[in-house]
Design a protein around this motif. Structure first.
Motif, PDB file in Angstrom:
ATOM      1  N   VAL A  77      34.685  35.423  37.860  1.00 14.87           N
ATOM      2  CA  VAL A  77      35.365  35.895  36.652  1.00 14.87           C
ATOM      3  C   VAL A  77      35.539  34.729  35.690  1.00 14.87           C
ATOM      4  O   VAL A  77      35.436  33.554  36.072  1.00 14.87           O
ATOM      5  CB  VAL A  77      36.746  36.508  36.995  1.00 14.87           C
ATOM      6  CG1 VAL A  77      36.589  37.740  37.882  1.00 14.87           C
ATOM      7  CG2 VAL A  77      37.649  35.491  37.663  1.00 14.87           C
ATOM      8  N   SER A  78      35.822  35.053  34.445  1.00 14.55           N
ATOM      9  CA  SER A  78      36.056  34.003  33.444  1.00 14.55           C
ATOM     10  C   SER A  78      37.504  33.533  33.522  1.00 14.55           C
ATOM     11  O   SER A  78      38.360  34.186  34.122  1.00 14.55           O
ATOM     12  CB  SER A  78      35.759  34.544  32.048  1.00 14.55           C
ATOM     13  OG  SER A  78      36.687  35.569  31.705  1.00 14.55           O
ATOM     14  N   ARG A  79      37.787  32.401  32.878  1.00 15.20           N
ATOM     15  CA  ARG A  79      39.149  31.862  32.892  1.00 15.20           C
ATOM     16  C   ARG A  79      40.116  32.756  32.128  1.00 15.20           C
ATOM     17  O   ARG A  79      41.319  32.715  32.361  1.00 15.20           O
ATOM     18  CB  ARG A  79      39.170  30.434  32.305  1.00 15.20           C
ATOM     19  CG  ARG A  79      38.578  29.418  33.260  1.00 15.20           C
ATOM     20  CD  ARG A  79      38.760  27.991  32.751  1.00 15.20           C
ATOM     21  NE  ARG A  79      38.425  27.042  33.814  1.00 15.20           N
ATOM     22  CZ  ARG A  79      39.287  26.553  34.686  1.00 15.20           C
ATOM     23  NH1 ARG A  79      40.553  26.927  34.632  1.00 15.20           N
ATOM     24  NH2 ARG A  79      38.911  25.716  35.641  1.00 15.20           N
ATOM     25  N   GLY A  80      39.596  33.559  31.244  1.00 12.73           N
ATOM     26  CA  GLY A  80      40.466  34.466  30.502  1.00 12.73           C
ATOM     27  C   GLY A  80      40.582  35.843  31.126  1.00 12.73           C
ATOM     28  O   GLY A  80      41.098  36.777  30.499  1.00 12.73           O
ATOM     29  N   ALA A  81      40.116  36.003  32.362  1.00 12.44           N
ATOM     30  CA  ALA A  81      40.140  37.314  33.032  1.00 12.44           C
ATOM     31  C   ALA A  81      41.571  37.794  33.230  1.00 12.44           C
ATOM     32  O   ALA A  81      42.488  37.006  33.485  1.00 12.44           O
ATOM     33  CB  ALA A  81      39.424  37.223  34.380  1.00 12.44           C
ATOM     34  N   SER A  82      41.753  39.098  33.125  1.00 18.33           N
ATOM     35  CA  SER A  82      43.073  39.684  33.354  1.00 18.33           C
ATOM     36  C   SER A  82      43.357  39.750  34.847  1.00 18.33           C
ATOM     37  O   SER A  82      42.455  39.579  35.689  1.00 18.33           O
ATOM     38  CB  SER A  82      43.135  41.081  32.747  1.00 18.33           C
ATOM     39  OG  SER A  82      42.246  41.961  33.441  1.00 18.33           O
ATOM     40  N   GLN A  83      44.630  40.013  35.185  1.00 13.66           N
ATOM     41  CA  GLN A  83      44.989  40.125  36.590  1.00 13.66           C
ATOM     42  C   GLN A  83      44.248  41.295  37.259  1.00 13.66           C
ATOM     43  O   GLN A  83      43.854  41.200  38.425  1.00 13.66           O
ATOM     44  CB  GLN A  83      46.511  40.311  36.721  1.00 13.66           C
ATOM     45  CG  GLN A  83      47.320  39.081  36.377  1.00 13.66           C
ATOM     46  CD  GLN A  83      47.071  37.928  37.359  1.00 13.66           C
ATOM     47  OE1 GLN A  83      46.842  38.158  38.547  1.00 13.66           O
ATOM     48  NE2 GLN A  83      47.086  36.709  36.853  1.00 13.66           N
ATOM     49  N   GLU A  84      44.039  42.365  36.519  1.00 16.27           N
ATOM     50  CA  GLU A  84      43.329  43.507  37.082  1.00 16.27           C
ATOM     51  C   GLU A  84      41.864  43.168  37.336  1.00 16.27           C
ATOM     52  O   GLU A  84      41.277  43.578  38.350  1.00 16.27           O
ATOM     53  CB  GLU A  84      43.431  44.717  36.139  1.00 16.27           C
ATOM     54  CG  GLU A  84      42.742  45.981  36.654  1.00 16.27           C
ATOM     55  CD  GLU A  84      43.298  46.466  37.987  1.00 16.27           C
ATOM     56  OE1 GLU A  84      42.538  47.109  38.739  1.00 16.27           O
ATOM     57  OE2 GLU A  84      44.477  46.189  38.274  1.00 16.27           O
ATOM     58  N   GLU A  85      41.236  42.400  36.428  1.00 15.66           N
ATOM     59  CA  GLU A  85      39.854  41.973  36.633  1.00 15.66           C
ATOM     60  C   GLU A  85      39.746  41.065  37.857  1.00 15.66           C
ATOM     61  O   GLU A  85      38.775  41.152  38.626  1.00 15.66           O
ATOM     62  CB  GLU A  85      39.339  41.258  35.389  1.00 15.66           C
ATOM     63  CG  GLU A  85      39.116  42.182  34.194  1.00 15.66           C
ATOM     64  CD  GLU A  85      38.766  41.421  32.929  1.00 15.66           C
ATOM     65  OE1 GLU A  85      38.055  42.003  32.081  1.00 15.66           O
ATOM     66  OE2 GLU A  85      39.204  40.255  32.773  1.00 15.66           O
ATOM     67  N   ILE A  86      40.716  40.184  38.021  1.00 13.70           N
ATOM     68  CA  ILE A  86      40.732  39.301  39.199  1.00 13.70           C
ATOM     69  C   ILE A  86      40.887  40.133  40.463  1.00 13.70           C
ATOM     70  O   ILE A  86      40.216  39.890  41.475  1.00 13.70           O
ATOM     71  CB  ILE A  86      41.862  38.264  39.073  1.00 13.70           C
ATOM     72  CG1 ILE A  86      41.528  37.270  37.947  1.00 13.70           C
ATOM     73  CG2 ILE A  86      42.079  37.526  40.380  1.00 13.70           C
ATOM     74  CD1 ILE A  86      42.634  36.297  37.636  1.00 13.70           C
ATOM     75  N   ARG A  87      41.750  41.097  40.407  1.00 16.22           N
ATOM     76  CA  ARG A  87      41.986  41.956  41.575  1.00 16.22           C
ATOM     77  C   ARG A  87      40.724  42.741  41.940  1.00 16.22           C
ATOM     78  O   ARG A  87      40.340  42.816  43.120  1.00 16.22           O
ATOM     79  CB  ARG A  87      43.141  42.902  41.287  1.00 16.22           C
ATOM     80  CG  ARG A  87      43.453  43.861  42.435  1.00 16.22           C
ATOM     81  CD  ARG A  87      44.532  44.844  42.012  1.00 16.22           C
ATOM     82  NE  ARG A  87      44.794  45.800  43.073  1.00 16.22           N
ATOM     83  CZ  ARG A  87      45.648  45.591  44.079  1.00 16.22           C
ATOM     84  NH1 ARG A  87      46.316  44.449  44.156  1.00 16.22           N
ATOM     85  NH2 ARG A  87      45.838  46.503  45.016  1.00 16.22           N
TER      86      ARG A  87
END
Length: 367
Positions: A12-22
């Motif tokens: 993921v990118s450094r600006g990814a949201s918590q949902e994207e990380i999840r």
């Protein structure tokens, strides 16, 4: 592992949201989990990296400190608030969400749309009705959405609430070492909601059973036990799902004279002694009415069968008709008047044939 870019580990990118990380973690965890990759040390090591990355980035505080500089982060307190337990999930149900697919279980107990039940009913038909086809109405007991509560199961003016025991997931989990095992929530039965005041009409089920009148066309030539499918006339779907189908099974009455075998009719036809001996043109009844003519050749024996093509039952989809099989039954007079006896005695004197000669010859040949 601590020198690697944790964002790159999760993809993921450094600006990814918590949902994207999840979502990234869930996808990778299923892919590299040891149970899905037995005897694969590389997959196991990759799984550990993914888990570690998620522990750090799923917690806003630890992520903030990691973004300030990995060296500073790894030199101080690690993963504050996570404790490195089960991949940074806030509770055991989250763990089950992630690993549920690996163990063949579903995730959260959300109510999803589902297709309604199929319903099967029978319809009784007369023998001729089945041959010609008929349009009739059947009563189908189907489940419908309760009109009083609109399918919620709750009394008018009230609504189901989230189950306090499972938090709306429909499942409860137990921690057994590294893994979390889930079972259906005892409080809500897996629905994720509880009803404080059930609907008085459906008693909380959200559904009621009603007799629904359905018009069905029985095709000509219907057989006993034939099943006719009527799409979308079964039970109502759940949570917006499509209706099930209605199946109508035909029960056809038997005929006192004709036996049906598939698309063929079988009938026993009585013929007189003289008709069988001399030959004749005889009439044969048809089950739907009317007659057909059959030529009986001279010397026809009892039990002889004749096949009349196209005189049977209509085949489905207009593919012609079956046949009629006529079995000859020679009728011997039970009483003779004087003149008839004289004629037959004279015939016996002239026609001196031993009709049992062949029988005894074959018996004598047996060793």
């Amino acid at each position: 592992m601590e020198t690697k870019d944790l964002y790159k580990i999760l993809g993921v990118s450094r600006g990814a949201s918590q949902e994207e990380i999840r979502r990234a973690y869930r996808r990778l965890a299923r892919r590299y989990h040891p149970d899905a990759n037995p005897d694969d040390p590389e997959a196991e090591e990759r799984f550990k990296e993914i888990q570690h990355a998620y522990e750090v980035l799923s917690n806003p505080e630890s992520r903030r400190r990691y973004d300030q500089g990995p060296a500073t982060f790894f030199g101080g307190e690690r993963s504050a608030g996570n404790g490195g337990g089960f991949g940074g999930f806030s509770n055991l149900s989250d763990i089950f969400d992630t690993f549920g697919d690996v163990f063949g279980r579903g995730g959260r107990g959300r109510r999803s749309a589902s297709r309604g039940d199929d319903v099967t009913v029978s319809v009784n038909l007369g023998f001729r009705e089945a041959l010609s086809g008929v349009t009739t109405r059947v009563s189908a007991p189907v489940e419908e959405e309760c009109s009083t509560c609109g399918g919620t199961g709750a009394a008018p003016g009230t609504f189901p609430r989230t189950c306090p025991e499972c938090g709306g997931r429909g499942t409860s989990s137990q921690d057994q070492g590294f893994f979390a095992f889930s079972s259906t929530c005892r409080r809500c039965g897996g629905s994720g909601t509880v009803i404080d005041r059930p609907c008085p009409t459906c008693r909380g089920s959200g559904r009621v059973r009603r007799a629904r009148q359905v018009t069905v066309r029985i095709p000509s030539g219907a057989k006993d036990g034939m099943k006719i499918r009527i799409p979308g006339r079964g039970g109502a779907g759940r949570n917006g799902g499509p209706r099930g189908d209605l199946y109508v099974v035909t029960r056809v009455a038997s005929h006192p004279v004709f036996e049906r075998r598939g698309d063929d009719f079988v009938v026993e036809l009585p013929v007189s002694f003289t008709e069988a001996a001399l030959g004749a043109q005889v009439e044969v009844p048809r089950p739907e009415g009317g007659t057909l003519r059959l030529k009986i050749p001279a010397g026809t024996q009892d039990g002889k069968q004749f096949r009349v093509r196209g005189a049977g039952a209509p085949r489905p989809r207009g593919e012609g008709r079956g046949d009629m099989i006529v079995k000859i039954r020679v009728v011997v007079p039970e009483r003779l008047n004087r003149r008839e006896r004289e004629i037959l005695e004279a015939f016996a004197d002239v026609h001196d044939e031993d009709v049992r000669e062949e029988l005894f010859r074959r018996v004598g040949e047996v060793r």
